[in-house]
Design an enzyme around this catalytic site. Structure first.
Site, PDB file in Angstrom:
ATOM      1  CG  HIS A 249      46.053  36.056  41.570  1.00  0.00           C
ATOM      2  ND1 HIS A 249      45.874  37.053  42.499  1.00  0.00           N
ATOM      3  CD2 HIS A 249      46.782  36.615  40.575  1.00  0.00           C
ATOM      4  CE1 HIS A 249      46.457  38.157  42.084  1.00  0.00           C
ATOM      5  NE2 HIS A 249      47.023  37.924  40.920  1.00  0.00           N
TER       6      HIS A 249
HETATM    7  P1  TYD Z   1      42.713  41.609  43.365  1.00  0.00           P
HETATM    8  O1  TYD Z   1      43.362  41.333  42.054  1.00  0.00           O
HETATM    9  O2  TYD Z   1      41.823  40.543  43.943  1.00  0.00           O
HETATM   10  O3  TYD Z   1      43.839  42.027  44.411  1.00  0.00           O
HETATM   11  P2  TYD Z   1      44.869  41.073  45.234  1.00  0.00           P
HETATM   12  O4  TYD Z   1      45.034  39.817  44.425  1.00  0.00           O
HETATM   13  O5  TYD Z   1      46.131  41.865  45.346  1.00  0.00           O
HETATM   14  O6  TYD Z   1      44.261  40.847  46.567  1.00  0.00           O
HETATM   15  O7  TYD Z   1      41.876  42.946  43.183  1.00  0.00           O
HETATM   16  C1  TYD Z   1      41.115  43.518  44.227  1.00  0.00           C
HETATM   17  C2  TYD Z   1      39.876  44.191  43.638  1.00  0.00           C
HETATM   18  O8  TYD Z   1      40.196  45.266  42.746  1.00  0.00           O
HETATM   19  C3  TYD Z   1      38.995  43.224  42.863  1.00  0.00           C
HETATM   20  O9  TYD Z   1      37.638  43.512  43.201  1.00  0.00           O
HETATM   21  C4  TYD Z   1      39.208  43.591  41.433  1.00  0.00           C
HETATM   22  C5  TYD Z   1      39.603  45.055  41.461  1.00  0.00           C
HETATM   23  N1  TYD Z   1      40.576  45.426  40.424  1.00  0.00           N
HETATM   24  C6  TYD Z   1      40.208  46.253  39.371  1.00  0.00           C
HETATM   25  O10 TYD Z   1      39.039  46.674  39.259  1.00  0.00           O
HETATM   26  N2  TYD Z   1      41.145  46.627  38.452  1.00  0.00           N
HETATM   27  C7  TYD Z   1      42.429  46.193  38.521  1.00  0.00           C
HETATM   28  O11 TYD Z   1      43.278  46.559  37.677  1.00  0.00           O
HETATM   29  C8  TYD Z   1      42.798  45.283  39.596  1.00  0.00           C
HETATM   30  C9  TYD Z   1      44.184  44.748  39.722  1.00  0.00           C
HETATM   31  C10 TYD Z   1      41.835  44.933  40.522  1.00  0.00           C
END
Ligand code: TYD
Length: 138
Positions: A49
């Site tokens: 992303h």
């Molecule tokens: P995500 O950003 O999709 O992680 P990655 O890109 O590393 O796979 O985040 C995973 C989950 O955590 C998503 O449901 C959103 C939640 N989240 C929060 O609630 N707060 C945060 O600060 C972050 C980064 C994610």
């Protein structure tokens, strides 16, 4: 595209080491949020992303995580394989991370609270935003 830092290491082999970020010394924004990713196996891929506005400092205090960054004009690979290595990722950068070792820990200091609307999770959409000048410097 990204800025890498070699942080100062305070300490020695007997008592261990201490490294830090601080405003005016590697840290370019006020931190509003810190999150971390742990318990991931080797070869785990995350990220995929870009962010509209969010800026981040990332580091890997344990293990090794390879970052692939893409600004739609070029790509760059950075291996965070030492606890005193840090990386600043600004807005408008597509990122992918690969876990090089089991249980590597990724720590992120972020400039804004979590907001799903700030995420661009579609690579085609990212490319068209770059093309439209979305992140052009004013
Ligand atoms: P995500 O950003 O999709 O992680 P990655 O890109 O590393 O796979 O985040 C995973 C989950 O955590 C998503 O449901 C959103 C939640 N989240 C929060 O609630 N707060 C945060 O600060 C972050 C980064 C994610």
């Amino acid at each position: 595209m990204a800025i890498t830092f070699e942080l100062k290491k305070n300490g020695n082999d007997d008592i261990g080491f201490l490294s830090f970020f601080e405003i005016g010394n590697n840290l370019r924004f006020q931190i509003e949020r810190v999150y971390y990713v742990y318990g991931a196996k080797k070869n785990t891929k995350r990220g995929m992303h870009a962010h509209k506005e969010l800026e981040q400092i990332v580091f890997c205090p344990y293990g090794a995580i390879r970052f692939r960054l893409d600004d739609a004009n070029s790509t760059e690979e950075i291996n965070l394989d030492e606890p005193n290595k840090g990386l600043y990722i600004g807005k408008g950068i597509w990122r992918e991370m690969v876990w090089e070792e089991d249980n590597s820990v990724l720590v992120v200091a972020a400039s804004m609270l979590y907001d799903e609307k700030d995420y661009i999770r579609d690579y085609g959409m990212f490319l068209s935003l770059v093309k439209s000048g979305y992140w052009k410097k004013e």
